[in-house]
Write a protein that holds these residues in place. Structure first.
Motif, PDB file in Angstrom:
ATOM      1  N   THR A   1       0.872  -1.180   0.000  1.00  0.00           N
ATOM      2  CA  THR A   1       0.000   0.000   0.000  1.00  0.00           C
ATOM      3  C   THR A   1       0.903   1.221   0.000  1.00  0.00           C
ATOM      4  O   THR A   1       1.857   1.290   0.778  1.00  0.00           O
ATOM      5  CB  THR A   1      -0.898   0.007   1.251  1.00  0.00           C
ATOM      6  OG1 THR A   1      -1.752  -1.144   1.219  1.00  0.00           O
ATOM      7  CG2 THR A   1      -1.741   1.267   1.295  1.00  0.00           C
ATOM      8  N   VAL A   2       0.632   2.177  -0.877  1.00  0.00           N
ATOM      9  CA  VAL A   2       1.498   3.355  -0.976  1.00  0.00           C
ATOM     10  C   VAL A   2       0.678   4.641  -0.843  1.00  0.00           C
ATOM     11  O   VAL A   2      -0.482   4.708  -1.257  1.00  0.00           O
ATOM     12  CB  VAL A   2       2.282   3.377  -2.307  1.00  0.00           C
ATOM     13  CG1 VAL A   2       3.261   2.221  -2.380  1.00  0.00           C
ATOM     14  CG2 VAL A   2       1.343   3.349  -3.505  1.00  0.00           C
ATOM     15  N   TYR A   3       1.323   5.631  -0.245  1.00  0.00           N
ATOM     16  CA  TYR A   3       0.742   6.958  -0.097  1.00  0.00           C
ATOM     17  C   TYR A   3       1.755   7.986  -0.570  1.00  0.00           C
ATOM     18  O   TYR A   3       2.931   7.927  -0.199  1.00  0.00           O
ATOM     19  CB  TYR A   3       0.411   7.268   1.368  1.00  0.00           C
ATOM     20  CG  TYR A   3      -0.708   6.442   1.960  1.00  0.00           C
ATOM     21  CD1 TYR A   3      -2.011   6.926   2.007  1.00  0.00           C
ATOM     22  CD2 TYR A   3      -0.440   5.184   2.504  1.00  0.00           C
ATOM     23  CE1 TYR A   3      -3.028   6.162   2.573  1.00  0.00           C
ATOM     24  CE2 TYR A   3      -1.456   4.421   3.066  1.00  0.00           C
ATOM     25  CZ  TYR A   3      -2.747   4.916   3.096  1.00  0.00           C
ATOM     26  OH  TYR A   3      -3.747   4.159   3.656  1.00  0.00           O
ATOM     27  N   GLN A   4       1.327   8.918  -1.399  1.00  0.00           N
ATOM     28  CA  GLN A   4       2.115  10.092  -1.729  1.00  0.00           C
ATOM     29  C   GLN A   4       1.415  11.263  -1.057  1.00  0.00           C
ATOM     30  O   GLN A   4       0.261  11.573  -1.368  1.00  0.00           O
ATOM     31  CB  GLN A   4       2.179  10.306  -3.243  1.00  0.00           C
ATOM     32  CG  GLN A   4       2.602  11.707  -3.676  1.00  0.00           C
ATOM     33  CD  GLN A   4       3.975  12.093  -3.153  1.00  0.00           C
ATOM     34  OE1 GLN A   4       4.875  11.264  -3.091  1.00  0.00           O
ATOM     35  NE2 GLN A   4       4.140  13.353  -2.791  1.00  0.00           N
ATOM     36  N   ILE A   5       2.086  11.881  -0.091  1.00  0.00           N
ATOM     37  CA  ILE A   5       1.472  12.972   0.677  1.00  0.00           C
ATOM     38  C   ILE A   5       2.293  14.236   0.486  1.00  0.00           C
ATOM     39  O   ILE A   5       3.452  14.318   0.895  1.00  0.00           O
ATOM     40  CB  ILE A   5       1.376  12.614   2.168  1.00  0.00           C
ATOM     41  CG1 ILE A   5       0.611  11.287   2.335  1.00  0.00           C
ATOM     42  CG2 ILE A   5       0.685  13.733   2.929  1.00  0.00           C
ATOM     43  CD1 ILE A   5       0.517  10.802   3.767  1.00  0.00           C
TER      44      ILE A   5
ATOM     45  N   ASN B   1      -2.736   5.672  -3.148  1.00  0.00           N
ATOM     46  CA  ASN B   1      -3.345   6.856  -2.531  1.00  0.00           C
ATOM     47  C   ASN B   1      -2.475   8.103  -2.711  1.00  0.00           C
ATOM     48  O   ASN B   1      -1.262   8.060  -2.510  1.00  0.00           O
ATOM     49  CB  ASN B   1      -3.539   6.620  -1.030  1.00  0.00           C
ATOM     50  CG  ASN B   1      -4.304   5.347  -0.742  1.00  0.00           C
ATOM     51  OD1 ASN B   1      -5.521   5.337  -0.758  1.00  0.00           O
ATOM     52  ND2 ASN B   1      -3.581   4.250  -0.491  1.00  0.00           N
ATOM     53  N   LEU B   2      -3.137   9.182  -3.056  1.00  0.00           N
ATOM     54  CA  LEU B   2      -2.432  10.457  -3.231  1.00  0.00           C
ATOM     55  C   LEU B   2      -3.148  11.523  -2.406  1.00  0.00           C
ATOM     56  O   LEU B   2      -4.321  11.821  -2.653  1.00  0.00           O
ATOM     57  CB  LEU B   2      -2.413  10.840  -4.720  1.00  0.00           C
ATOM     58  CG  LEU B   2      -1.378  11.885  -5.159  1.00  0.00           C
ATOM     59  CD1 LEU B   2      -1.113  11.756  -6.652  1.00  0.00           C
ATOM     60  CD2 LEU B   2      -1.831  13.305  -4.855  1.00  0.00           C
ATOM     61  N   PHE B   3      -2.440  12.067  -1.412  1.00  0.00           N
ATOM     62  CA  PHE B   3      -3.014  13.083  -0.531  1.00  0.00           C
ATOM     63  C   PHE B   3      -2.326  14.427  -0.771  1.00  0.00           C
ATOM     64  O   PHE B   3      -1.127  14.481  -1.070  1.00  0.00           O
ATOM     65  CB  PHE B   3      -2.835  12.716   0.944  1.00  0.00           C
ATOM     66  CG  PHE B   3      -3.605  11.502   1.398  1.00  0.00           C
ATOM     67  CD1 PHE B   3      -4.457  10.819   0.552  1.00  0.00           C
ATOM     68  CD2 PHE B   3      -3.468  11.047   2.704  1.00  0.00           C
ATOM     69  CE1 PHE B   3      -5.163   9.700   0.967  1.00  0.00           C
ATOM     70  CE2 PHE B   3      -4.165   9.924   3.153  1.00  0.00           C
ATOM     71  CZ  PHE B   3      -5.015   9.254   2.278  1.00  0.00           C
ATOM     72  N   VAL B   4      -3.088  15.498  -0.595  1.00  0.00           N
ATOM     73  CA  VAL B   4      -2.536  16.855  -0.719  1.00  0.00           C
ATOM     74  C   VAL B   4      -3.034  17.698   0.450  1.00  0.00           C
ATOM     75  O   VAL B   4      -4.238  17.787   0.687  1.00  0.00           O
ATOM     76  CB  VAL B   4      -2.965  17.524  -2.043  1.00  0.00           C
ATOM     77  CG1 VAL B   4      -2.446  18.953  -2.094  1.00  0.00           C
ATOM     78  CG2 VAL B   4      -2.446  16.735  -3.235  1.00  0.00           C
ATOM     79  N   VAL B   5      -2.095  18.320   1.168  1.00  0.00           N
ATOM     80  CA  VAL B   5      -2.437  19.232   2.255  1.00  0.00           C
ATOM     81  C   VAL B   5      -2.061  20.642   1.827  1.00  0.00           C
ATOM     82  O   VAL B   5      -0.890  20.932   1.575  1.00  0.00           O
ATOM     83  CB  VAL B   5      -1.693  18.871   3.567  1.00  0.00           C
ATOM     84  CG1 VAL B   5      -2.074  19.850   4.672  1.00  0.00           C
ATOM     85  CG2 VAL B   5      -1.997  17.440   3.986  1.00  0.00           C
ATOM     86  N   ASP B   6      -3.060  21.516   1.703  1.00  0.00           N
ATOM     87  CA  ASP B   6      -2.822  22.911   1.342  1.00  0.00           C
ATOM     88  C   ASP B   6      -2.567  23.687   2.632  1.00  0.00           C
ATOM     89  O   ASP B   6      -3.501  23.976   3.395  1.00  0.00           O
ATOM     90  CB  ASP B   6      -4.036  23.471   0.602  1.00  0.00           C
ATOM     91  CG  ASP B   6      -3.814  24.880   0.056  1.00  0.00           C
ATOM     92  OD1 ASP B   6      -2.937  25.593   0.608  1.00  0.00           O
ATOM     93  OD2 ASP B   6      -4.503  25.274  -0.904  1.00  0.00           O
TER      94      ASP B   6
END
Length: 297
Positions: free
Chosen positions: A127-131, A165-170
């Motif tokens: 399982t991979v996440y790009q944050i 999964n690809l997450f973005v925090v502004d």
């Protein structure tokens, strides 16, 4: 975030005034997460909505020696985190908008996902996440504080897989944080990363004592002259990159303006050409009329 019961005294409590560098400096961001495992654990728990007892083990898979020089190359300061042995999380602090983050972040994500050894069952894929923590708004027409992207069916939104999964925090849109974002303290992390003074950090830790160790890690990292030098180099590089990005944007706008002007001139030439053809036709008709009536040979 749970409050600490002890009254431990930290060195950062005595610090005042402006921070030498904020956590948006990607070198300092990396050093703090490397220095304090508690910070790394709490951050991952917030982002993935986990409890601490769900974290069996978490560590940075690509550590950098504190103060070590890092070449100014793309992908260089990504933080690769291994969670519980089978989850890969790629963390990135990005302050410059090169207008390529969607493709760039997908590149990061795909690199980490495509790590299955030849002959291995595909079901063993991690399982991979790009944050990405972005100091700019990714989609101006669709702002969001904490955005989560996954592969889903375009018709009914059915999840294809939860391993990609690809997450973005502004960091600049904490005003848009949802109740869920606030419950897991993601808005607090954003405020901490953007804090520019020790007074701000103390205010944050007063309300969230579990972040005392993070604040102490920031203090200790910024007290290290070797780390400070690398932070300075990164800041200089960032300023240079910002100027380059602004120059590129200016040139792109100039190019668009020239293209529009050329198109306008081309349209005007087309109109003039058509008017000239029409005028020639009228002159030819007039000459024929004069000739037919014996007025002109």
């Amino acid at each position: 975030m749970k409050k600490e019961s002890n009254k431990k005294t930290y060195q950062f409590h005595k610090a005042t005034g402006a921070l030498k560098y904020t956590m948006t400096n990607d070198y300092l961001f990396r050093m703090v997460l490397q220095r304090d495992k508690e910070t790394l654990t709490l951050l991952i728990c917030s982002l993935l909505h986990l409890t601490k007892d769900q974290v069996v083990d978490v560590y940075i898979d690509n550590p950098v020696e504190p103060g070590a020089t890092i070449a100014n190359k793309e992908y260089q300061l990504d933080i690769v985190v291994k969670l519980n042995g089978d989850v890969i999380i790629n963390l990135e602090m990005q302050v410059i908008n090169y207008n390529n983050w969607p493709m760039r972040s997908l590149s990061y994500l795909c690199r980490k996902f495509d790590s299955i050894l030849k002959g291995t069952d595909y079901n063993t894929a991690h399982t991979v996440y790009q944050i990405g923590f972005l100091d700019f708004t990714l989609f101006e027409n669709h702002p969001e504080f904490f955005a989560k992207y996954q592969m889903r069916n375009a018709k009914d939104n059915y999840l294809y897989t939860d391993r990609f999964n690809l997450f973005v925090v502004d960091l600049n849109r904490t005003d848009m944080a949802t109740d869920e974002d606030k419950f897991y303290g993601i808005d607090t992390w954003a405020s901490l990363f953007k804090a520019t003074t020790w007074e701000e950090i103390k205010m944050i830790t007063d309300n969230n004592p579990s972040l005392n160790s993070t604040a102490e890690a920031i203090f200790m990292s910024t007290a290290n002259q070797d780390i400070l030098e690398q932070c300075r180099i990164r800041e200089d590089n960032i300023v240079h990159e910002k100027l380059q990005a602004e120059r590129m944007k200016y040139l792109e706008n100039e190019n668009k303006t020239l293209t529009n002007e050329n198109q306008s001139l081309s349209n005007e030439n087309q109109v003039l050409t058509e008017e000239k053809l029409l005028l020639n036709e009228r002159v030819a008709k007039l000459e024929k009329l004069l000739k037919d009536n014996g007025i002109q040979e």
